[in-house]
Write a protein that holds these residues in place. Sequence first.
Motif, PDB file in Angstrom:
ATOM      1  N   LEU A 181      -2.733   5.150   4.831  1.00  0.00           N
ATOM      2  CA  LEU A 181      -3.791   3.792   4.642  1.00  0.00           C
ATOM      3  C   LEU A 181      -2.329   2.653   5.148  1.00  0.00           C
ATOM      4  O   LEU A 181      -3.051   1.636   5.065  1.00  0.00           O
ATOM      5  CB  LEU A 181      -4.275   4.373   3.149  1.00  0.00           C
ATOM      6  N   ARG A 233       0.974  -1.482  -0.125  1.00  0.00           N
ATOM      7  CA  ARG A 233       0.025  -0.209  -0.077  1.00  0.00           C
ATOM      8  C   ARG A 233       0.417   1.258  -0.351  1.00  0.00           C
ATOM      9  O   ARG A 233       0.975   2.451  -0.397  1.00  0.00           O
ATOM     10  CB  ARG A 233      -0.568  -0.134   0.935  1.00  0.00           C
ATOM     11  N   ARG A 258     -11.090   5.156   2.155  1.00  0.00           N
ATOM     12  CA  ARG A 258     -10.762   3.933   1.875  1.00  0.00           C
ATOM     13  C   ARG A 258      -9.764   3.881   1.170  1.00  0.00           C
ATOM     14  O   ARG A 258      -9.314   4.994   0.293  1.00  0.00           O
ATOM     15  CB  ARG A 258     -11.760   3.168   0.991  1.00  0.00           C
ATOM     16  N   TYR A 259      -9.115   2.787   1.254  1.00  0.00           N
ATOM     17  CA  TYR A 259      -7.358   2.372  -0.078  1.00  0.00           C
ATOM     18  C   TYR A 259      -7.740   3.193  -1.480  1.00  0.00           C
ATOM     19  O   TYR A 259      -7.174   3.776  -2.654  1.00  0.00           O
ATOM     20  CB  TYR A 259      -7.058   1.837   0.378  1.00  0.00           C
ATOM     21  N   ASP A 260      -9.615   2.660  -2.161  1.00  0.00           N
ATOM     22  CA  ASP A 260      -9.675   2.466  -3.635  1.00  0.00           C
ATOM     23  C   ASP A 260      -9.648   4.452  -3.688  1.00  0.00           C
ATOM     24  O   ASP A 260      -9.360   4.552  -5.032  1.00  0.00           O
ATOM     25  CB  ASP A 260     -11.050   1.945  -3.930  1.00  0.00           C
ATOM     26  N   GLN A 261     -10.481   4.716  -2.441  1.00  0.00           N
ATOM     27  CA  GLN A 261     -11.039   6.474  -2.262  1.00  0.00           C
ATOM     28  C   GLN A 261      -9.315   7.432  -2.829  1.00  0.00           C
ATOM     29  O   GLN A 261      -9.489   7.949  -3.540  1.00  0.00           O
ATOM     30  CB  GLN A 261     -11.959   6.581  -1.397  1.00  0.00           C
ATOM     31  N   ARG A 291     -10.469   8.122   8.277  1.00  0.00           N
ATOM     32  CA  ARG A 291      -9.757   8.143   7.019  1.00  0.00           C
ATOM     33  C   ARG A 291     -10.346   7.369   5.935  1.00  0.00           C
ATOM     34  O   ARG A 291     -11.768   6.670   5.958  1.00  0.00           O
ATOM     35  CB  ARG A 291      -8.983   6.648   7.713  1.00  0.00           C
ATOM     36  N   GLU A 339      -7.568  -2.424   9.500  1.00  0.00           N
ATOM     37  CA  GLU A 339      -6.809  -3.396   8.389  1.00  0.00           C
ATOM     38  C   GLU A 339      -6.175  -4.726   9.012  1.00  0.00           C
ATOM     39  O   GLU A 339      -5.463  -5.652   8.901  1.00  0.00           O
ATOM     40  CB  GLU A 339      -7.002  -2.586   7.064  1.00  0.00           C
TER      41      GLU A 339
END
Length: 318
Positions: free
Chosen positions: A206, A140, A285-288, A283, A212
Motif C-alpha cells: 500500500l 502509510r 484497501r488500506y483500511d482493510q 491488493r 493512488e
Amino acid sequence: MRQPPFLAIILTPLLILGLATLLTWVERRLLGLWQDRYGPNRVGPGGMLQAVADGIKMLFKQDWIPPFADKGVFVLAPAIGMMTVLLSFAVIPATSLRSIAGNLNVGLLFILAMMGLGVYAVVLAGWASNSKYALLGGMRAAAQMISYEVFMGLSLMGVVMITGSFSLYDIVAAQSGLWFIVPQCLGFIVFLLAGIAETHRLPFDLPEGENELGAGFHTEYSGMKFGMFFLAEYAGIVLVSALVTTLYLGGWLGPFLPAAVWFVLKTGTLVAFFILLRAALPRPRYDQLMTLGWKVLLPLSLLNIAATGTILMLRAPE
C-alpha cells in the motif's frame, strides 16, 4: 572452521546484494511461469543477464535530486533502508558455524531493532521529497510498519518462551526434535503476514500503490538512490524468509543433506512463496490492511502467547 570475521564482513553484503539483484530475474521468470507468459528471455541464456543489464542501466541513470527536496535527508533515507537490512544478516546463522556476529545472545532482538530502524528510511524519504504523493506514501508506510511490528514481536514470544533464549542458535537447536511451525502455527501465520507487510510486498504494498500514489515514498527518487530502495526490498524478502526458516522451520536442521543446503532450500521455498503471492492475490484497501492487523492478527498473537504460557505452566515440574 569459521571464516575470518573481516572476510565475512566484506563478502556477506556483496553476496546479499548479488542475491537481491538475481532475485529480480527469478521473480520475473516465476511470475511468467505461474501466469502462463514469457518472462525475461532475450539477454543471456534464459534471460539470466537481464538483471545485470538492469543494474548497468541503473548505474548510468541520471542521479537527480529535486530542487524542492531536503537534499541531506533525501540522500540519507535510502542509505538507512539499505544498511538496516544488511546489518540484520549479521546474526542470521546459515549453519551452526556461519554467522558474522557469532552466537549473539540477543540476536532476535537485534533483528527486530534493525527492522524498527527501517521505518525511518521510508518516513524520511516521503518527508524529504517535499511531494504530496511521497508524503502520503511515507505516512502509510510508517503506520503500516509500526502496526505490524507490534504483531511481529508478539508472534515471536511463543518461540522465545519455549526456547528460553533470544539467541537464534539456541532457537534452532531447540527444534531438533520438532520444528516450531507445529506447536507455534498461530505465531508462524502472524509472523509471516507481518513480514510481508514489513517488506511492502503484494498484497501489502500500500505505501507504493501505483493507482493512488504513483510510487509512494520513492516517487521522486531516480538512479542508484531508487536502486537502493529497490535492492533493499528484495534483500528484505530474503531476510524475512531466512528468519522464518530459522524460527519456525528448523533452520539448518535436516537429514542427509549438508546443513547449508537445507537452509538454502527452506529459504528459497519461502522466497518463491513471496513471489507467488504477488501473482495470485489482489491488493486490499488500506483500511482493510489496518483492520486485519489490529482486529485479527493482534488477538491471534495474544491468544498464541496465552496458549503457549498455559501449556508450559502445565508441563512444568511441581
